[in-house]
Design an enzyme around this catalytic site. Structure first.
Site, PDB file in Angstrom:
ATOM      1  N   GLY A 278      29.630  37.916  45.459  1.00 44.28           N
ATOM      2  CA  GLY A 278      29.718  37.714  44.203  1.00 44.28           C
ATOM      3  C   GLY A 278      29.037  39.523  44.244  1.00 44.28           C
ATOM      4  O   GLY A 278      28.406  39.718  42.996  1.00 44.28           O
ATOM      5  N   GLU A 320      31.281  36.185  51.205  1.00 46.85           N
ATOM      6  CA  GLU A 320      32.552  36.811  50.752  1.00 46.85           C
ATOM      7  C   GLU A 320      32.874  36.994  49.533  1.00 46.85           C
ATOM      8  O   GLU A 320      32.931  36.652  48.619  1.00 46.85           O
ATOM      9  CB  GLU A 320      32.822  34.661  50.280  1.00 46.85           C
ATOM     10  CG  GLU A 320      32.611  33.265  50.660  1.00 46.85           C
ATOM     11  CD  GLU A 320      32.932  32.307  50.510  1.00 46.85           C
ATOM     12  OE1 GLU A 320      33.150  31.102  51.160  1.00 46.85           O
ATOM     13  OE2 GLU A 320      32.412  32.283  49.076  1.00 46.85           O
ATOM     14  N   GLY A 322      35.054  39.796  47.346  1.00 46.21           N
ATOM     15  CA  GLY A 322      35.779  39.618  46.517  1.00 46.21           C
ATOM     16  C   GLY A 322      36.041  41.280  45.983  1.00 46.21           C
ATOM     17  O   GLY A 322      36.371  41.772  46.693  1.00 46.21           O
ATOM     18  N   ARG A 369      40.647  40.531  31.665  1.00 46.38           N
ATOM     19  CA  ARG A 369      38.708  40.940  31.584  1.00 46.38           C
ATOM     20  C   ARG A 369      37.998  41.180  31.375  1.00 46.38           C
ATOM     21  O   ARG A 369      36.905  40.767  30.425  1.00 46.38           O
ATOM     22  CB  ARG A 369      37.887  41.212  32.732  1.00 46.38           C
ATOM     23  CG  ARG A 369      38.951  40.988  34.560  1.00 46.38           C
ATOM     24  CD  ARG A 369      38.110  41.400  35.762  1.00 46.38           C
ATOM     25  NE  ARG A 369      36.967  41.079  35.660  1.00 46.38           N
ATOM     26  CZ  ARG A 369      35.986  41.731  35.576  1.00 46.38           C
ATOM     27  NH1 ARG A 369      35.967  42.934  34.778  1.00 46.38           N
ATOM     28  NH2 ARG A 369      34.277  41.704  35.721  1.00 46.38           N
ATOM     29  N   TYR A 373      35.603  38.401  29.375  1.00 44.45           N
ATOM     30  CA  TYR A 373      34.071  38.483  29.574  1.00 44.45           C
ATOM     31  C   TYR A 373      33.832  39.385  28.700  1.00 44.45           C
ATOM     32  O   TYR A 373      32.125  40.070  29.821  1.00 44.45           O
ATOM     33  CB  TYR A 373      33.753  39.077  30.792  1.00 44.45           C
ATOM     34  CG  TYR A 373      34.600  37.359  31.872  1.00 44.45           C
ATOM     35  CD1 TYR A 373      33.973  36.508  31.902  1.00 44.45           C
ATOM     36  CD2 TYR A 373      35.777  38.109  33.419  1.00 44.45           C
ATOM     37  CE1 TYR A 373      34.643  35.410  32.891  1.00 44.45           C
ATOM     38  CE2 TYR A 373      36.362  37.986  33.821  1.00 44.45           C
ATOM     39  CZ  TYR A 373      35.950  36.043  33.976  1.00 44.45           C
ATOM     40  OH  TYR A 373      36.620  35.177  34.537  1.00 44.45           O
ATOM     41  N   CYS A 400      49.237  40.397  20.795  1.00 47.54           N
ATOM     42  CA  CYS A 400      49.547  40.537  19.411  1.00 47.54           C
ATOM     43  C   CYS A 400      48.290  39.617  19.069  1.00 47.54           C
ATOM     44  O   CYS A 400      48.130  38.828  18.919  1.00 47.54           O
ATOM     45  CB  CYS A 400      50.776  39.372  18.660  1.00 47.54           C
ATOM     46  SG  CYS A 400      51.051  39.364  16.900  1.00 47.54           S
ATOM     47  N   TYR A 430      40.463  40.610  39.627  1.00 49.99           N
ATOM     48  CA  TYR A 430      40.310  39.485  38.900  1.00 49.99           C
ATOM     49  C   TYR A 430      41.524  40.440  38.106  1.00 49.99           C
ATOM     50  O   TYR A 430      41.046  39.935  36.635  1.00 49.99           O
ATOM     51  CB  TYR A 430      39.175  39.685  38.539  1.00 49.99           C
ATOM     52  CG  TYR A 430      38.799  38.664  39.750  1.00 49.99           C
ATOM     53  CD1 TYR A 430      38.921  37.558  40.121  1.00 49.99           C
ATOM     54  CD2 TYR A 430      37.292  39.725  40.385  1.00 49.99           C
ATOM     55  CE1 TYR A 430      37.665  36.568  41.625  1.00 49.99           C
ATOM     56  CE2 TYR A 430      36.629  38.690  40.995  1.00 49.99           C
ATOM     57  CZ  TYR A 430      36.988  37.654  42.158  1.00 49.99           C
ATOM     58  OH  TYR A 430      35.985  37.007  42.469  1.00 49.99           O
TER      59      TYR A 430
HETATM   60  C1  LIG Z   1      33.381  30.569  45.653  1.00 49.70           C
HETATM   61  C2  LIG Z   1      32.957  31.491  45.056  1.00 49.70           C
HETATM   62  N1  LIG Z   1      32.852  32.851  46.811  1.00 49.70           N
HETATM   63  C3  LIG Z   1      32.669  33.898  46.811  1.00 49.70           C
HETATM   64  C4  LIG Z   1      33.514  34.530  45.423  1.00 49.70           C
HETATM   65  C5  LIG Z   1      33.926  35.898  44.966  1.00 49.70           C
HETATM   66  O1  LIG Z   1      32.696  36.553  44.086  1.00 49.70           O
HETATM   67  P1  LIG Z   1      33.185  38.215  44.098  1.00 49.70           P
HETATM   68  O2  LIG Z   1      34.470  38.320  43.835  1.00 49.70           O
HETATM   69  O3  LIG Z   1      31.959  38.662  42.979  1.00 49.70           O
HETATM   70  O4  LIG Z   1      32.262  38.566  45.530  1.00 49.70           O
HETATM   71  C6  LIG Z   1      33.781  33.690  44.108  1.00 49.70           C
HETATM   72  C7  LIG Z   1      33.700  34.010  43.246  1.00 49.70           C
HETATM   73  O5  LIG Z   1      33.926  32.977  42.082  1.00 49.70           O
HETATM   74  C8  LIG Z   1      33.033  32.294  44.565  1.00 49.70           C
HETATM   75  O6  LIG Z   1      33.475  31.195  43.729  1.00 49.70           O
END
Ligand SMILES: Cc1ncc(COP(=O)(O)O)c(C=O)c1O
EC number: 4.1.1.20
Length: 496
Positions: A278, A320, A322, A369, A373, A400, A430
């Site tokens: 996150g 984690e 991403g 996105r 969002y 469309c 994403y």
């Molecule tokens: C369980 C979990 N870990 C990690 C992430 C990665 O989040 P981000 O890409 O915002 O770091 C997510 C994204 O929703 C997630 O659901």
């Protein structure tokens, strides 16, 4: 009820936008937002030494251009900041075989959110023991794949899933294998986005075991008593695009508290604490995300203090990220097709009178996105710079849908024309991974660039690929010449 964007938004005169003043240099590449290798050379955007017109000519548009050194550099920044922890790349942000190999070579761990993400990582040779599998509704097939492959952790999400996993784990142990290592995903009552976080006692979402109801403790006790499962630790994920560490600190406080309860109830000391992803990135020049170093320092401090208060040993941390690894190093190149000026309502003196709808050759099928969002992006004219005065623009796709917007309001040079290239920044997370075939548009390729070399790591989907899935069309040849491939004489960057 939210109005459908195809309805009332069509009517009447659109109000003037709340966009700020034009920047001094419309072609500037803010280093916070653009890939680390992005430069202007004679006005043209170059990525890792490759001019964008050449990339677009060779691979067509829309095109994702991924700066390999940027991606791997950001992964390394996390690995360095969290030397005493495990950094799991959240592969849902963007995964392909090449990315899995880079991450494997660079020593990271990887999170998969489905059996197919897991299958991609395994097929690329990613070490199974460094993979965790998430998901609120893992199927029997997905769980069996995880058990057979010997992945690092299954992140348990529900009591049903424990029931499904136990017989598989027992079969593995009966066959001489080791217990299946698991984490328990807890929902700690913290929801965080950008600068705010909300802490509640109440959980109303599909993921994980609630701390507030006692489900998380019940699940932990149950798993500890299952000989075929090994409870390695706890997991929490609180949101996305977070700029402030306070939410993580509050979550860490609560989840370490649960570790204390588990210890009290069972005598078990849990050795791992995964605080999820996150971490935010800069989509716009004003965005100010935290650095991996800051996050690591704050989390370490909070977890150490909470553990000291409960007289628990400090667990091994994991995170984690991403978006923070994949997002900033990729841009999407589009070619401008049509431009439509729309007169705006009176917004007072100095307010823009016209908005140009600048249509490009992709849209919500390669970047959902903004529509989904209300996400913010920025873009620049990429094949050249221009001294023309700024014009208020909205960059839209070719779908469309009137909600098919990529960049809601921004300033572009008033002489942008059909044939020019636009580059949208920070599209590495994403976007490709959420791409669809809406309106039968085809998923763009991903080209990795490094030290002047470009490699297509994912090829463009073709209409033949799509026809092959269709019971009636499977044997029908796709139109020729292919309408989904760049023509050899493609006038990319015609104005450069
Ligand atoms: C369980 C979990 N870990 C990690 C992430 C990665 O989040 P981000 O890409 O915002 O770091 C997510 C994204 O929703 C997630 O659901």
């Amino acid at each position: 009820m939210r109005a459908h964007p195809a309805g009332p938004l069509h009517g009447g005169m659109t109000p003037p936008p709340s966009v700020g003043l034009p920047p001094a240099d419309l072609g500037a590449l803010d280093p916070q937002v653009w890939p680390r290798s992005a430069r202007r050379v004679d006005g043209e955007l170059h990525l890792a030494g490759r001019p964008v017109t050449e990339l677009a000519r060779a691979h067509g548009t829309p095109l994702f251009v991924l700066d390999e050194a940027d991606f791997r550099g950001r992964a390394a920044d996390f690995a360095t900041a969290f030397t005493d922890a495990d950094v799991h790349y959240a592969s849902k942000a963007f995964l392909c075989g090449q990315v899995a190999r880079w991450l494997a070579d660079d020593g990271l761990h990887l999170d998969a959110c489905s059996g197919n993400e897991l299958a991609v990582a395994l097929a690329a040779g990613f070490p199974a023991e460094r993979i965790a599998l998430h998901g609120n509704n893992k199927s029997l097939v997905e769980l069996q794949l995880a058990v057979d492959a010997g992945i690092g952790h299954v992140v348990l999400d529900s009591f049903d899933e424990i029931d499904r996993l136990v017989p598989m784990a027992e079969a593995r142990v009966a066959a001489g294998g080791s217990p299946v290592p698991v984490l328990i995903r807890t929902t700690v009552g913290i929801e965080a986005h950008t600068h705010e976080f909300i802490a509640t006692a109440h959980e109303d979402q599909k993921f994980g075991f609630s701390l507030a109801t006692g489900d998380a403790l019940t699940a932990a006790v149950r798993v500890i008593r299952e000989p075929a499962l090994h409870l390695s630790g706890l997991h929490s994920h609180i949101g996305s695009q977070i700029f402030d560490t306070a939410g993580f600190e509050a979550a860490a406080h609560r989840v370490v508290g649960l570790m204390g309860q588990v210890h009290q109830a069972t005598g078990e000391v849990l050795g791992e604490l995964n605080l999820g992803g996150g971490f935010g990135i800069a989509y716009l020049p004003d965005d100010d995300p935290v650095t991996p170093g800051d996050v690591a320092r704050r989390l370490r401090t909070v977890v150490a203090a909470e553990c000291a208060a409960l007289d628990l040993p400090v667990p091994r941390l994991a995170v984690e990220p991403g978006r923070a690894i994949a997002g900033p190093g990729t841009v999407t190149l589009y070619e401008i097709g049509t431009i439509k000026p729309v007169r705006l309502g009176s917004g007072g003196q100095g307010a823009p009178q016209v908005r140009n709808y600048v249509s490009v050759d992709g849209g919500m099928s390669d970047n959902i996105r903004t529509a989904l969002y209300d996400a913010s992006y920025t873009c620049v004219l990429a094949n050249r710079t221009s001294e023309a005065p700024p014009a208020l623009c909205r960059v839209v796709g070719k779908h469309c849908e009137s909600g098919d917007v990529l960049v809601r309001d921004l300033w572009l040079p008033s002489d942008v024309q059909p044939g020019d290239l636009l580059a949208v920044a920070a599209t590495g997370a994403y976007c490709w991974s959420m791409a669809s075939n809406y309106n039968y548009l085809l998923k763009p390729p991903v080209v990795a660039v490094r030290d002047g070399a470009a490699t297509e790591v994912v090829r463009r989907q073709t209409l033949a690929d799509v026809f092959a899935l269709d019971a009636v069309l499977a044997d029908v040849p796709a139109p020729s010449p292919a309408i989904d491939q760049p023509a050899p004489e493609h006038p990319v960057g015609a104005r450069s």
